[in-house]
Design a protein around this motif. Structure first.
Motif, PDB file in Angstrom:
ATOM      1  N   ALA A   1      11.648  34.315  -8.141  1.00 41.78           N
ATOM      2  CA  ALA A   1      10.430  34.311  -8.950  1.00 41.78           C
ATOM      3  C   ALA A   1       9.269  34.872  -8.150  1.00 41.78           C
ATOM      4  O   ALA A   1       9.376  35.098  -6.934  1.00 41.78           O
ATOM      5  CB  ALA A   1      10.114  32.892  -9.431  1.00 41.78           C
ATOM      6  N   THR A   2       8.156  35.086  -8.853  1.00 43.98           N
ATOM      7  CA  THR A   2       6.913  35.518  -8.206  1.00 43.98           C
ATOM      8  C   THR A   2       5.818  34.509  -8.532  1.00 43.98           C
ATOM      9  O   THR A   2       5.828  33.870  -9.593  1.00 43.98           O
ATOM     10  CB  THR A   2       6.483  36.909  -8.702  1.00 43.98           C
ATOM     11  OG1 THR A   2       6.338  36.881 -10.129  1.00 43.98           O
ATOM     12  CG2 THR A   2       7.505  37.949  -8.318  1.00 43.98           C
ATOM     13  N   ILE A   3       4.873  34.361  -7.606  1.00 40.08           N
ATOM     14  CA  ILE A   3       3.724  33.480  -7.794  1.00 40.08           C
ATOM     15  C   ILE A   3       2.471  34.313  -7.551  1.00 40.08           C
ATOM     16  O   ILE A   3       2.323  34.940  -6.501  1.00 40.08           O
ATOM     17  CB  ILE A   3       3.767  32.281  -6.822  1.00 40.08           C
ATOM     18  CG1 ILE A   3       4.992  31.411  -7.110  1.00 40.08           C
ATOM     19  CG2 ILE A   3       2.489  31.459  -6.920  1.00 40.08           C
ATOM     20  CD1 ILE A   3       5.202  30.297  -6.098  1.00 40.08           C
ATOM     21  N   VAL A   4       1.576  34.334  -8.536  1.00 38.87           N
ATOM     22  CA  VAL A   4       0.341  35.113  -8.433  1.00 38.87           C
ATOM     23  C   VAL A   4      -0.842  34.147  -8.485  1.00 38.87           C
ATOM     24  O   VAL A   4      -1.026  33.436  -9.485  1.00 38.87           O
ATOM     25  CB  VAL A   4       0.228  36.155  -9.566  1.00 38.87           C
ATOM     26  CG1 VAL A   4      -1.063  36.962  -9.416  1.00 38.87           C
ATOM     27  CG2 VAL A   4       1.440  37.082  -9.562  1.00 38.87           C
ATOM     28  N   LEU A   5      -1.638  34.119  -7.415  1.00 37.73           N
ATOM     29  CA  LEU A   5      -2.791  33.231  -7.308  1.00 37.73           C
ATOM     30  C   LEU A   5      -4.054  34.052  -7.547  1.00 37.73           C
ATOM     31  O   LEU A   5      -4.428  34.888  -6.724  1.00 37.73           O
ATOM     32  CB  LEU A   5      -2.826  32.582  -5.924  1.00 37.73           C
ATOM     33  CG  LEU A   5      -1.533  31.858  -5.498  1.00 37.73           C
ATOM     34  CD1 LEU A   5      -1.637  31.369  -4.064  1.00 37.73           C
ATOM     35  CD2 LEU A   5      -1.223  30.704  -6.442  1.00 37.73           C
ATOM     36  N   VAL A   6      -4.693  33.825  -8.686  1.00 36.81           N
ATOM     37  CA  VAL A   6      -5.812  34.670  -9.113  1.00 36.81           C
ATOM     38  C   VAL A   6      -7.152  33.998  -8.792  1.00 36.81           C
ATOM     39  O   VAL A   6      -7.648  33.167  -9.559  1.00 36.81           O
ATOM     40  CB  VAL A   6      -5.713  34.983 -10.618  1.00 36.81           C
ATOM     41  CG1 VAL A   6      -6.791  36.000 -11.010  1.00 36.81           C
ATOM     42  CG2 VAL A   6      -4.339  35.512 -10.983  1.00 36.81           C
ATOM     43  N   ASP A   7      -7.723  34.342  -7.678  1.00 31.42           N
ATOM     44  CA  ASP A   7      -9.053  33.892  -7.273  1.00 31.42           C
ATOM     45  C   ASP A   7      -9.268  34.377  -5.839  1.00 31.42           C
ATOM     46  O   ASP A   7      -8.341  34.330  -5.023  1.00 31.42           O
ATOM     47  CB  ASP A   7      -9.180  32.368  -7.332  1.00 31.42           C
ATOM     48  CG  ASP A   7     -10.633  31.898  -7.293  1.00 31.42           C
ATOM     49  OD1 ASP A   7     -11.295  32.123  -6.250  1.00 31.42           O
ATOM     50  OD2 ASP A   7     -11.116  31.336  -8.290  1.00 31.42           O
ATOM     51  N   ARG A   8     -10.465  34.837  -5.536  1.00 33.41           N
ATOM     52  CA  ARG A   8     -10.741  35.351  -4.195  1.00 33.41           C
ATOM     53  C   ARG A   8     -10.533  34.293  -3.120  1.00 33.41           C
ATOM     54  O   ARG A   8     -10.204  34.595  -1.971  1.00 33.41           O
ATOM     55  CB  ARG A   8     -12.168  35.879  -4.115  1.00 33.41           C
ATOM     56  CG  ARG A   8     -13.236  34.830  -4.337  1.00 33.41           C
ATOM     57  CD  ARG A   8     -14.643  35.345  -4.063  1.00 33.41           C
ATOM     58  NE  ARG A   8     -15.644  34.307  -4.274  1.00 33.41           N
ATOM     59  CZ  ARG A   8     -15.899  33.337  -3.395  1.00 33.41           C
ATOM     60  NH1 ARG A   8     -15.225  33.274  -2.260  1.00 33.41           N
ATOM     61  NH2 ARG A   8     -16.812  32.430  -3.657  1.00 33.41           N
ATOM     62  N   ARG A   9     -10.684  33.017  -3.477  1.00 32.13           N
ATOM     63  CA  ARG A   9     -10.579  31.944  -2.486  1.00 32.13           C
ATOM     64  C   ARG A   9      -9.158  31.745  -1.980  1.00 32.13           C
ATOM     65  O   ARG A   9      -8.941  31.165  -0.913  1.00 32.13           O
ATOM     66  CB  ARG A   9     -11.123  30.629  -3.077  1.00 32.13           C
ATOM     67  CG  ARG A   9     -12.635  30.648  -3.302  1.00 32.13           C
ATOM     68  CD  ARG A   9     -13.095  29.463  -4.146  1.00 32.13           C
ATOM     69  NE  ARG A   9     -12.679  29.592  -5.535  1.00 32.13           N
ATOM     70  CZ  ARG A   9     -12.958  28.691  -6.475  1.00 32.13           C
ATOM     71  NH1 ARG A   9     -13.642  27.595  -6.164  1.00 32.13           N
ATOM     72  NH2 ARG A   9     -12.542  28.881  -7.725  1.00 32.13           N
ATOM     73  N   TYR A  10      -8.160  32.228  -2.734  1.00 27.24           N
ATOM     74  CA  TYR A  10      -6.771  32.114  -2.281  1.00 27.24           C
ATOM     75  C   TYR A  10      -6.469  33.062  -1.117  1.00 27.24           C
ATOM     76  O   TYR A  10      -5.403  32.961  -0.506  1.00 27.24           O
ATOM     77  CB  TYR A  10      -5.805  32.393  -3.429  1.00 27.24           C
ATOM     78  CG  TYR A  10      -5.679  31.246  -4.411  1.00 27.24           C
ATOM     79  CD1 TYR A  10      -5.132  30.029  -4.014  1.00 27.24           C
ATOM     80  CD2 TYR A  10      -6.117  31.380  -5.723  1.00 27.24           C
ATOM     81  CE1 TYR A  10      -5.016  28.976  -4.916  1.00 27.24           C
ATOM     82  CE2 TYR A  10      -6.011  30.335  -6.631  1.00 27.24           C
ATOM     83  CZ  TYR A  10      -5.462  29.137  -6.215  1.00 27.24           C
ATOM     84  OH  TYR A  10      -5.360  28.095  -7.096  1.00 27.24           O
ATOM     85  N   SER A  11      -7.385  33.959  -0.835  1.00 29.09           N
ATOM     86  CA  SER A  11      -7.192  34.867   0.301  1.00 29.09           C
ATOM     87  C   SER A  11      -7.802  34.316   1.588  1.00 29.09           C
ATOM     88  O   SER A  11      -7.707  34.959   2.635  1.00 29.09           O
ATOM     89  CB  SER A  11      -7.820  36.239  -0.012  1.00 29.09           C
ATOM     90  OG  SER A  11      -7.147  36.864  -1.095  1.00 29.09           O
ATOM     91  N   THR A  12      -8.423  33.148   1.502  1.00 26.28           N
ATOM     92  CA  THR A  12      -9.044  32.552   2.692  1.00 26.28           C
ATOM     93  C   THR A  12      -8.060  31.653   3.418  1.00 26.28           C
ATOM     94  O   THR A  12      -7.188  31.023   2.803  1.00 26.28           O
ATOM     95  CB  THR A  12     -10.285  31.736   2.301  1.00 26.28           C
ATOM     96  OG1 THR A  12      -9.891  30.616   1.483  1.00 26.28           O
ATOM     97  CG2 THR A  12     -11.270  32.596   1.520  1.00 26.28           C
TER      98      THR A  12
END
Length: 852
Positions: free
Chosen positions: A800-811
């Motif tokens: 599966a794939t998981i997509v985290l949509v928010d700029r804060r998930y890159s911190t």
């Protein structure tokens, strides 16, 4: 913990993976040290089987003296060198061993007889049924009101008295079974369905088969023949789950079922309650309560069955129906003879419930599964809501009781009952509109929100009610030992009409039975005996009477978990997603570092089966910032829609989208309906929404699965913390892509949350340990995120794939709170172009491999 010898073989039913071997070895070592273990193993890695095979092997070996590991810290230390000659000590040990073997032999022989008896009974199952209903006739010479009068004398005498109206005398089963200090494993989980699944997992192992000792990788020495005996397992549940009396379980609510059950026990004791003249003349004449036909003196038959076979919750109920015996009390009786007890959280975490079941913590191995729910469960168990209507009903009942028996009550009894009346009047007055208009005296940690709710400390609350001069401990002790609630219950059953006429604020149709509300009042009063810093009282004093209430908030769960970690032999916290682990600090503050052990394993899937992406910028370069102030932006919602359109174009089968709340879901879908984007999405995949009604969840899931199989794909909108964010498996095609939109932070202005955060800050300042309020706030959010994205990947061949949509998930700060097996695979590029290319390539590869 010091390194210990590893176990070479575990009785795993299948060839174990490396992570499963590591899990079982680490658990075995933790048990051998009597430690406190936190074990994180992603769902789909065989966590339950690993728990069973390691813990049960340790228990079997430990009971037969096979283990040679060091004794656990906190247990009794080795005795000093004996003053007797060595041969005397050897003889003494041999004598003790022989005595233990004789006891074990008697137990095994009895179990063998039980199994033989069961086989004989099953062969004769078609024989005529025995009637277990006994007529109960009241004695004309007995004062019908005598059993309701409290006859409590003094502190010294109370220990000598055994009430003739006690529950243990009214039922053939023991109301409070004798506590058992033998080594046992108690497995706890949140729901009965999870407990049933665990029992089924036990059956897959050698511990679910006859002769389990001799089927282990290295057969254990056994003092007696054990070839026909399997591991003794008992599942315990609530009355609501196990009651088989249709007259009782049709009542629906837990409170009504518990009360009716106790009332029928009393009727069986022979103390039938004739109605007085007033009741006979009433239009709502109450019929005498009949005894329960499933309460029988032949309890041995039920125990015979559960001693030689393993039953889950549903099967226990079926067994009770078959034997015409109560499975609730039958299961209670079987606890002491079981090696593995399977129980819901409340049975162990709630001290009164634990004591009523006769469960001793001494020498027990406690395993809490789905442990991410544990702290919240403790707080809920010890947080109590008391409504205006319940207070009004209780005051009417207690006052009527006192007035009727005032001349027959001893002075001390009358004093305590009058104190209870005073407390009830003070609480009611505090919630009346006139009192609500007055401002409460300013105090520390006191706050009031715009809706009129007010948060006060325990001491300030008691001061405002002017009950701070009362000894609540003595009052509660009196109510408990004099069995006031039970006597008031019987009295109210008889005088129900009078109370209804006098107190029109209480409806007979309320979920809480009239004669049960006094127990809620006493629970609330007991909550007020907590330390001032450990709890708060929330008051709602505006609106109609039905909208006014008190709520006690438990802020310090460690208070109620202290006995568990100090008395039990070992405590294990297990779960698929336990991050962030810092939450456990709040209940393990009293545990020394050398007792703590943490284990976290990777997933069993290969790296190429999971693609995790964070998305900071959309296809038209709109930045994703789903903070509360920004998330309703039309530009951001439109950009999210474009992302889902692209995902739906390349992701086959099922896509699950998690949104922060139901209200935000409505805002998003409304915007897309206006712009026409919802139609474009529907053209690619059939759209489903998570229902708010629990009864509709299964139907929606079935339609969703059918659309994936027959229509090429489906898109399911769900809510974090909703019906589908926990306990639902989106395996294989049901969840090829999980999309998490934003970070679901709770309402920072919620009075309960604000008080909890203030408490955490105060504790951090005072002790220098634990979480700050802000850290606690973030952990609540990330725990919900982790549970939601953990719905995918359920077995070794899943992908599966998981997509985290928010700029804060890159911190780094947020990523550090994700499960390790996801964080280690997360690509934090953030740009839509590169991330979408990776997504497309992932599924193109799976197609080439013939997996789609």
């Amino acid at each position: 913990m010091e390194p210990v010898q590893e176990v070479s073989q575990f009785p795993f039913p299948y060839p174990p993976y490396g992570v499963q071997k590591a899990f079982m070895n680490n658990l075995y070592q933790t048990l051998d040290k009597g430690g406190i273990g936190i074990f994180e193993s992603p769902t789909g890695t065989g966590k339950s089987l690993s728990l069973i095979c390691s813990a049960m092997l340790w228990l079997k070996q430990h009971k037969r003296g096979v283990s040679t590991m060091d004794p656990a810290e906190g247990q009794d230390p080795p005795k000093a060198s004996s003053k007797h000659p060595s041969w005397v000590d050897d003889v003494s040990k041999q004598h003790s061993m022989k005595k233990m073997q004789q006891l074990e032999l008697k137990k095994r022989e009895r179990l063998a007889r039980s199994e033989k008896r069961i086989q004989e009974l099953e062969q004769a199952a078609s024989s005529s049924k025995r009637s277990r209903v006994e007529a109960v006739r009241p004695s004309a010479s007995v004062d019908p009101d005598e059993e309701f009068v409290v006859d409590w004398d003094s502190d010294a005498e109370i220990e000598k008295r055994v009430s003739s109206d006690s529950e243990s005398d009214s039922v053939p089963f023991s109301a409070v079974p004798e506590a058992n200090d033998e080594q046992q494993i108690i497995f706890c989980s949140r729901t009965h369905s999870q407990l049933s699944q665990f029992v089924n997992e036990v059956r897959k192992t050698v511990f679910g088969q006859k002769g389990s000792i001799h089927r282990l990788p290295v057969p254990l020495p056994s003092p007696v023949s054990d070839e026909n005996m399997m591991t003794r397992v008992i599942a315990i549940g609530s009355r609501k789950t196990l009651c088989i009396n249709s007259q009782v379980n049709q009542l629906g609510s837990v409170a009504r079922i518990n009360e009716k059950c106790q009332d029928m026990q009393k009727s069986r004791s022979g103390k039938s309650i004739p109605e007085d003249g007033a009741s006979r003349r009433s239009r709502r004449k109450k019929q005498p309560t009949s005894s329960c036909p499933y309460l029988s003196k032949e309890t041995r038959l039920f125990q015979d069955h559960v001693s030689v076979r393993q039953y889950d919750i549903e099967e226990l109920a079926a067994l009770g129906r078959k034997l015409h015996l109560c499975p609730y009390y039958g299961a209670k009786e079987a606890i002491s003879e079981s090696e593995l007890v399977v129980a819901p959280y409340a049975s162990l975490l709630h001290r009164p419930t634990r004591e009523s079941l006769g469960i001793s913590l001494k020498n027990k191995i406690l395993i809490f599964d789905e442990a991410h729910n544990l702290v919240d469960a403790i707080n809920r168990l010890y947080s109590i809501t008391l409504t205006y209507q319940q207070l009004a009903a209780s005051l009417s009942q207690v006052t009527l009781y006192r007035d009727k028996y005032e001349r027959r009550l001893k002075p001390k009894n009358l004093i305590y009952i009058s104190q209870l009346v005073t407390i009830l009047k003070a609480m009611l007055k505090y919630l009346t509109p006139a009192a609500a208009a007055a401002d409460i005296t300013s105090g520390v940690n006191q706050s009031q929100d715009e809706a009129g709710s007010q948060m006060v400390t325990i001491n300030n609350f008691m001061f405002e009610l002017r009950i701070d001069n009362m000894n609540l401990f003595n009052l509660l002790r009196y109510c408990k030992e004099a069995e006031l609630a039970k006597k008031l219950h019987g009295f109210i059953e008889r005088h129900e009409v009078s109370i209804l006429n006098e107190d029109q604020t209480t409806s007979a149709e309320d979920d809480m039975p009239q004669s049960t509300v006094i127990r809620t009042v006493l629970d609330f009063v007991e909550a007020l005996t907590n330390s001032d810093q450990d709890g708060r009282v929330l008051t709602a004093k505006t609106g109609m009477a039905s909208q006014r209430y008190f709520k006690f908030l438990m802020l310090n769960p460690a208070v109620h978990f202290h006995d568990i970690v100090t008395q039990a032999y070992s405590v294990i916290f297990a779960g698929g997603t336990l991050q962030p682990l810092s939450e456990f600090e709040s209940i393990l503050s009293s545990v020394t570092a050398d007792r703590l052990h943490f284990f976290s394993c990777d997933h069993v899937i290969p790296d190429e089966n999971l693609l995790a992406l964070s998305l900071s910028i959309g296809p038209t370069n709109v930045e994703f910032d789903f903070t509360f102030s920004n998330r309703s932006s039309d530009a951001q919602i439109d950009e999210l829609g474009r992302v889902l359109l692209n995902i739906s174009s390349v992701v086959p089968q099922g896509v699950v989208v998690f949104l922060p709340s139901y209200s935000y879901e409505a805002v998003v879908l409304s915007r897309w309906t206006t712009t026409g984007l919802i139609g474009k999405l529907a053209a690619k995949k059939r759209i489903f929404r998570e229902p708010r009604c629990s009864s509709s969840v299964d139907e929606v899931l079935q339609l969703y699965a059918s659309a994936i199989q027959n229509e090429g794909g489906a898109l399911l909108f769900s809510v974090v913390g909703g019906k589908m964010s926990e306990g639902i498996n989106f395996s294989d095609g049901l969840g090829r892509c999980i999309v998490m939109v934003g970070l679901p932070f709770a309402n920072l202005y919620d009075p309960e949350l604000k008080e909890k955060m203030s408490f955490m800050d105060a504790q951090r300042t005072l002790t220098g340990n634990g979480l700050t309020g802000r850290e606690y706030y973030e952990n609540i959010c990330m725990k919900a995120v982790n549970q939601s994205i953990g719905r995918a990947i359920r077995h070794i061949n899943d992908f599966a794939t998981i997509v985290l949509v928010d700029r804060r998930y890159s911190t780094e700060h947020i990523c550090s709170k994700l499960p390790k097996w996801i964080a280690s695979r997360l690509t934090r590029d953030g740009r839509f172009g590169s991330q979408f290319a990776s997504l497309s390539k992932f599924f193109a590869t799976k197609r080439k491999q013939g997996l789609l």
